[in-house]
Design a protein around this motif. Structure first.
Motif, mmCIF file in Angstrom:
data_model
loop_
_atom_site.group_PDB
_atom_site.id
_atom_site.type_symbol
_atom_site.label_atom_id
_atom_site.label_comp_id
_atom_site.label_asym_id
_atom_site.label_seq_id
_atom_site.Cartn_x
_atom_site.Cartn_y
_atom_site.Cartn_z
ATOM 1 N N UNK A 93 0.839 -1.202 0.000
ATOM 2 C CA UNK A 93 0.000 0.000 0.000
ATOM 3 C C UNK A 93 0.873 1.250 0.000
ATOM 4 N N UNK A 94 1.968 1.208 0.745
ATOM 5 C CA UNK A 94 2.877 2.365 0.809
ATOM 6 C C UNK A 94 3.476 2.674 -0.561
ATOM 7 N N UNK A 95 3.892 1.657 -1.278
ATOM 8 C CA UNK A 95 4.483 1.877 -2.598
ATOM 9 C C UNK A 95 3.462 2.436 -3.584
ATOM 10 N N UNK A 96 2.244 1.934 -3.506
ATOM 11 C CA UNK A 96 1.213 2.386 -4.453
ATOM 12 C C UNK A 96 0.733 3.796 -4.108
ATOM 13 N N UNK A 97 0.494 4.055 -2.827
ATOM 14 C CA UNK A 97 -0.089 5.340 -2.445
ATOM 15 C C UNK A 97 0.942 6.463 -2.353
ATOM 16 N N UNK A 98 2.071 6.166 -1.764
ATOM 17 C CA UNK A 98 3.040 7.223 -1.494
ATOM 18 C C UNK A 98 4.098 7.367 -2.588
ATOM 19 N N UNK A 99 4.468 6.264 -3.241
ATOM 20 C CA UNK A 99 5.453 6.333 -4.328
ATOM 21 C C UNK A 99 4.804 6.269 -5.706
ATOM 22 N N UNK A 100 3.459 6.185 -5.727
ATOM 23 C CA UNK A 100 2.672 6.251 -6.962
ATOM 24 C C UNK A 100 3.088 5.188 -7.967
ATOM 25 N N UNK A 101 3.408 3.994 -7.495
ATOM 26 C CA UNK A 101 3.737 2.881 -8.394
ATOM 27 C C UNK A 101 2.459 2.165 -8.803
ATOM 28 N N UNK A 102 2.512 1.535 -9.986
ATOM 29 C CA UNK A 102 1.378 0.694 -10.351
ATOM 30 C C UNK A 102 1.517 -0.663 -9.646
ATOM 31 N N UNK A 103 0.444 -1.452 -9.692
ATOM 32 C CA UNK A 103 0.397 -2.696 -8.938
ATOM 33 C C UNK A 103 1.503 -3.667 -9.349
ATOM 34 N N UNK A 104 1.743 -3.791 -10.656
ATOM 35 C CA UNK A 104 2.728 -4.760 -11.147
ATOM 36 C C UNK A 104 4.130 -4.371 -10.697
ATOM 37 N N UNK A 105 4.473 -3.088 -10.825
ATOM 38 C CA UNK A 105 5.809 -2.637 -10.440
ATOM 39 C C UNK A 105 6.034 -2.823 -8.941
ATOM 40 N N UNK A 106 5.045 -2.457 -8.136
ATOM 41 C CA UNK A 106 5.174 -2.616 -6.692
ATOM 42 C C UNK A 106 5.286 -4.091 -6.304
ATOM 43 N N UNK A 107 4.477 -4.944 -6.966
ATOM 44 C CA UNK A 107 4.521 -6.382 -6.663
ATOM 45 C C UNK A 107 5.876 -6.977 -7.033
ATOM 46 N N UNK A 108 6.446 -6.555 -8.175
ATOM 47 C CA UNK A 108 7.762 -7.078 -8.574
ATOM 48 C C UNK A 108 8.846 -6.684 -7.579
ATOM 49 N N UNK A 109 8.811 -5.433 -7.114
ATOM 50 C CA UNK A 109 9.812 -4.988 -6.132
ATOM 51 C C UNK A 109 9.707 -5.809 -4.858
ATOM 52 N N UNK A 110 8.475 -6.033 -4.384
ATOM 53 C CA UNK A 110 8.302 -6.782 -3.147
ATOM 54 C C UNK A 110 8.631 -8.259 -3.319
ATOM 55 N N UNK A 111 8.293 -8.846 -4.487
ATOM 56 C CA UNK A 111 8.600 -10.260 -4.710
ATOM 57 C C UNK A 111 10.105 -10.500 -4.740
ATOM 58 N N UNK A 112 10.823 -9.622 -5.436
ATOM 59 C CA UNK A 112 12.282 -9.772 -5.497
ATOM 60 C C UNK A 112 12.892 -9.566 -4.121
#
Length: 614
Positions: free
Chosen positions: A88-107
């Motif tokens: 939620x922090x990446x999407x709301x505060x860093x304005x990332x889309x779902x796929x980009x945020x999910x890839x960062x967290x998965x890695x």
């Protein structure tokens, strides 16, 4: 010398499956086994005087453990509180889309689960568990500080989006420097967890004397306490800390876990005067290579009845020595004293200093055997964790297409359903430890109640049932959504129908995950215990990557030539239930594989040696 069989297997009339392992009986040993044992006894003539000696334990036990458990609880709460809501922090505060945020967290999650293997190697080979935990905690702290700064200092994150709906797509994105700073904080945190995770449990076990029945009972309770703490801290992170982050302030929600990390370091250091410290014993991988090389070099030699084996005294006091076994006999040749070269090295300066690439000790040989026979069982854990990884993602998708109301006014957040799993764990573990386990011990006459492999086997069955129930519920949900759906494709079905599969998932963790932790810590020798504990996290990382691979294969395979795609963005149009049944089928095959691996498994046998009295 007091011989201790730490894995005696009780065969139950109601529990005859093959996880009950075979133990070598002296009365049924073969002639070759007798010859091998005779050779071993000849090498222990110097210790025979202590055969009836019982050494009082000097280990602190529960006097030291509260500091370790307290440190574990606070660190878990700190890391969970920081990362539980990070998507939620990446999407709301860093304005990332779902796929980009999910890839960062998965890695990042993959790295966090693989780095414990490196941390365990450093602890066992060079630093020791205590120093590794302490240094890793200090390494995690700057990572948490950096992440807290990104939420506290406006210049370190993108500006707030315009609140007008028509201008939501005009948000200013993050800069490269802002992203790099965030990633540096995340990976510093990963480095810290990579050192803390594999060492905390083995360091706690070091505080108990596992050569006594009381010590072994203490370790069993310690395993359950650790996982209960894990569950309770997860619940607090998912509720209290997430609420602060979402409703009050991201800066405060990140600052509190950072302060908790400082408190955990202080608490862990306060127990230093009570701890027992096991010294690191050098590079594990070099020992493995030496045993393989020495055994291959003597592959043509025969083990005769009068064979001599290299078995020097251990340098540590109150240690557990591994006697020479007849399993994997090929490796025994690495410790075989066969020719003049070996005798020449042994007589050098009246000290035992052989060529380590030609002659290894019995202890080193048996340590390598422990690793060889555990790896196949460890591999079965990767498939079992598929149920956990799939339930962590697709369950939210199911919940979003179901009736979330619990009463007329309250709605359950879809992302909070995993709380059911952890409530199951928090309720079951104390019940099992305090009520059921003493009863099972009376029935089985086994000090552990059931063996660790039986516990893992029960957990595997629970993971299969979890996926079968998930598939049945999803099939019914999809049918209702298609035939009698509400606006948005919502099925007229309560979200609480997902509770049974989540309860089975909790039981899987209680039996299999806790069982694996206990199994690795019991079966790996002291010099490899941190390595063994890290295998659990490697299994989780493998399951995460395998889940991604399965999703990709199923998506590409089922969507070809106009066929129905099982996994679509709208689960009402796909067949998620078929995917669940596929995972259940893989779990059933994996269970058969586990039975095959455990059928001839012999639990580790140790000999406790008091060096001073010997």
């Amino acid at each position: 010398m007091e011989e201790e069989n730490t894995g005696k297997c009780s065969r139950l009339s109601f529990w005859s499956f093959s996880c009950c392992t075979k133990q070598k009986s002296s009365s049924s040993s073969t002639t070759e086994d007798d010859s091998l044992q005779k050779a071993l006894v000849e090498n222990h003539d110097g210790d025979s005087s202590s055969s009836a000696t019982t050494t009082a334990s000097t280990k602190p036990g529960w006097k030291a453990v509260p500091y370790i458990l307290g440190n574990e609880a606070i660190q878990r709460l700190a890391t969970f509180g920081l990362t539980a809501n990070f998507m939620v922090y990446l999407v709301r505060e860093f304005h990332m889309d779902q796929v980009e945020a999910a890839n960062i967290l998965n890695i990042w999650n993959g790295a966090s689960n693989l780095l414990p293997l490196l941390g365990a190697f450093l602890a066992d080979a060079y630093l020791g568990k205590y120093l590794t935990i302490l240094l890793a905690s200090f390494a995690a702290l700057p990572g948490m500080v950096i992440i807290t700064l990104t939420a506290s200092v406006p210049q370190l994150r993108p500006p707030i989006c315009n609140p007008k709906p028509e201008q939501q797509d005009q948000c200013v994105g993050y800069t490269k420097s802002q992203l790099w700073l965030l990633l540096i904080g995340l990976y510093w945190l990963a480095i810290g967890t990579g050192g803390v995770r594999p060492c905390t449990i083995p360091f706690g076990i070091d505080q108990f004397d596992t050569a006594t029945a009381e010590g072994r009972k203490g370790t069993t309770r310690f395993y359950n306490c650790v996982y209960t703490i894990y569950t309770l801290t997860f619940l607090m992170g998912q509720t209290v800390v997430v609420y602060i982050q979402n409703s009050i302030s991201w800066a405060l929600g990140f600052a509190l876990p950072t302060i908790l990390m400082v408190c955990s370091i202080l608490l862990f250091s306060a127990g230093s005067k009570f701890y027992v410290y096991e010294k690191p014993e050098g590079s594990l991988f070099s020992v493995i290579l030496r045993v393989f090389f020495a055994a291959c070099n003597k592959r043509h030699h025969d083990v005769r009845s009068n064979a001599k084996f290299y078995d020097p005294s251990l340098n540590e006091i109150d240690v557990e020595k591994l006697p020479l076994s007849t399993q994997f006999r090929f490796f025994n040749k690495a410790a075989l004293i066969e020719d003049n070269n070996d005798h020449q090295y042994l007589k050098l300066d009246n000290e035992s200093r052989p060529n380590p690439w030609r002659l290894c000790s019995i202890q080193q040989v048996e340590e390598v055997k422990c690793l060889v026979k555990i790896i196949p069982i460890w591999a079965s854990g990767i498939i079992c964790f598929l149920s956990m990884t799939t339930q962590g993602t697709f369950t939210v998708s199911q919940a979003m297409k179901m009736d979330l109301h619990l009463g007329p006014k309250f709605e359950i957040p879809p992302g909070s359903l995993s709380v059911i799993t952890y409530i199951t764990i928090a309720a079951w573990l104390p019940l099992y430890d305090s009520v059921l386990l003493p009863t099972i011990r009376k029935i089985t006459k086994h000090e552990e109640g059931i063996t660790t492999l039986q516990r893992i086997g029960i957990g595997n069955v629970c993971s299969i049932l979890c996926m079968v129930v998930a598939g049945l519920v999803e099939g019914e949900r999809r049918a209702l959504a298609i035939s009698n759906s509400r606006p948005g494709g919502i099925a007229s079905m309560s979200v609480m129908w997902l509770a049974p599969q989540l309860i089975f998932l909790g039981l899987y963790e209680v039996f299999s995950v806790v069982g694996q932790i206990e199994f690795y810590n019991n079966e790996f020798p002291h010099s490899m215990r941190s390595i063994g504990n890290s295998l659990l996290y490697v299994s989780i990382a493998g399951a995460n990557y395998l889940t991604s691979l399965l999703v990709d294969i199923v998506h590409k395979t089922t969507g070809k030539h106009g066929r129905l795609d099982w996994l679509t963005n709208d689960i009402n149009e796909g067949r998620l239930d078929y995917f669940y049944f596929l995972i259940a089928g893989l779990g059933a095959l994996n269970f058969v594989y586990l039975l095959f691996c455990t059928r001839g498994y012999r639990y580790k046998t140790t000999v406790k040696v008091d060096i001073e009295k010997a």
